[in-house]
Design a protein around this motif. Structure first.
Motif, PDB file in Angstrom:
ATOM      1  N   SER A  45      30.038  60.755 101.835  1.00  0.00           N
ATOM      2  CA  SER A  45      29.793  59.621 100.940  1.00  0.00           C
ATOM      3  C   SER A  45      28.495  59.817 100.154  1.00  0.00           C
ATOM      4  O   SER A  45      28.405  59.415  99.000  1.00  0.00           O
ATOM      5  N   LEU A  46      27.488  60.447 100.762  1.00  0.00           N
ATOM      6  CA  LEU A  46      26.250  60.737 100.032  1.00  0.00           C
ATOM      7  C   LEU A  46      26.509  61.708  98.884  1.00  0.00           C
ATOM      8  O   LEU A  46      26.000  61.524  97.782  1.00  0.00           O
ATOM      9  N   HIS A  47      27.316  62.741  99.146  1.00  0.00           N
ATOM     10  CA  HIS A  47      27.652  63.690  98.079  1.00  0.00           C
ATOM     11  C   HIS A  47      28.453  63.012  96.979  1.00  0.00           C
ATOM     12  O   HIS A  47      28.246  63.275  95.791  1.00  0.00           O
ATOM     13  N   ASP A  48      29.380  62.119  97.361  1.00  0.00           N
ATOM     14  CA  ASP A  48      30.177  61.394  96.366  1.00  0.00           C
ATOM     15  C   ASP A  48      29.289  60.482  95.524  1.00  0.00           C
ATOM     16  O   ASP A  48      29.467  60.379  94.314  1.00  0.00           O
ATOM     17  N   ASP A  49      28.325  59.813  96.163  1.00  0.00           N
ATOM     18  CA  ASP A  49      27.409  58.934  95.425  1.00  0.00           C
ATOM     19  C   ASP A  49      26.579  59.736  94.427  1.00  0.00           C
ATOM     20  O   ASP A  49      26.370  59.301  93.293  1.00  0.00           O
ATOM     21  N   ASP A  50      26.102  60.901  94.860  1.00  0.00           N
ATOM     22  CA  ASP A  50      25.320  61.743  93.959  1.00  0.00           C
ATOM     23  C   ASP A  50      26.163  62.191  92.769  1.00  0.00           C
ATOM     24  O   ASP A  50      25.701  62.202  91.631  1.00  0.00           O
ATOM     25  N   ARG A  51      27.415  62.541  93.025  1.00  0.00           N
ATOM     26  CA  ARG A  51      28.297  62.987  91.952  1.00  0.00           C
ATOM     27  C   ARG A  51      28.598  61.835  90.995  1.00  0.00           C
ATOM     28  O   ARG A  51      28.603  62.011  89.777  1.00  0.00           O
ATOM     29  N   ASP A  52      28.809  60.621  91.545  1.00  0.00           N
ATOM     30  CA  ASP A  52      29.068  59.453  90.701  1.00  0.00           C
ATOM     31  C   ASP A  52      27.867  59.143  89.816  1.00  0.00           C
ATOM     32  O   ASP A  52      28.015  58.818  88.641  1.00  0.00           O
ATOM     33  N   LEU A  53      26.659  59.234  90.372  1.00  0.00           N
ATOM     34  CA  LEU A  53      25.457  58.988  89.573  1.00  0.00           C
ATOM     35  C   LEU A  53      25.316  60.011  88.455  1.00  0.00           C
ATOM     36  O   LEU A  53      24.934  59.677  87.336  1.00  0.00           O
ATOM     37  N   ALA A  54      25.628  61.270  88.763  1.00  0.00           N
ATOM     38  CA  ALA A  54      25.534  62.307  87.741  1.00  0.00           C
ATOM     39  C   ALA A  54      26.563  62.065  86.635  1.00  0.00           C
ATOM     40  O   ALA A  54      26.266  62.242  85.454  1.00  0.00           O
TER      41      ALA A  54
END
Length: 98
Positions: A45-54
Motif C-alpha cells: 500500500s505504501l508503494h501504491d500511495d507513492d505511485r498515486d502521488l507521482a
C-alpha cells in the motif's frame, strides 16, 4: 562454509522444539505468517500511495490556468424597502428620563 546444509536445518528444528515445545510451535508459526502477511500488505500500500502521488503530480503538471474572461454583468438581488431604524437607546438614560 556459508552454505546451509540439511543437517543444519534439522538441528535448528530440534532446538526450537526443545525450547518452545511441540504445542506452541504451530501457534508461533501461524502468528509469524500473519505478521508477515500484514507487513507485505502495508509495504504494498505504501508503494501504491507513492505511485498515486507521482501520477497526480504528473497530471497536475500539464494543467494550465484558464485565460481571463471579460467580466459579466452582475445582477443585484432585489432588496426590500428599508424602514427607518430607531437610534439605540441607552437603558441607563431611559431609567433617568422616567
Amino acid at each position: 562454509m556459508g552454505a546451509l546444509k540439511p543437517w543444519h536445518i534439522a538441528v535448528l528444528v530440534v532446538v526450537l522444539i526443545l525450547l518452545f515445545g511441540a504445542k506452541r510451535l504451530p501457534d508461533a508459526a501461524r502468528s509469524l505468517g500473519r505478521s508477515l502477511r500484514i507487513i507485505k500488505a502495508e509495504t504494498k500500500s505504501l508503494h501504491d500511495d507513492d505511485r498515486d502521488l507521482a501520477e497526480k503530480a504528473d497530471a497536475q503538471a500539464g494543467y494550465q490556468p484558464l485565460p481571463p474572461q471579460a467580466p459579466q454583468q452582475q445582477y443585484a438581488p432585489q432588496q426590500a424597502p428599508q424602514q427607518p431604524v430607531a437610534p439605540p437607546v441607552d437603558p441607563v438614560q431611559r431609567v433617568r428620563d422616567n
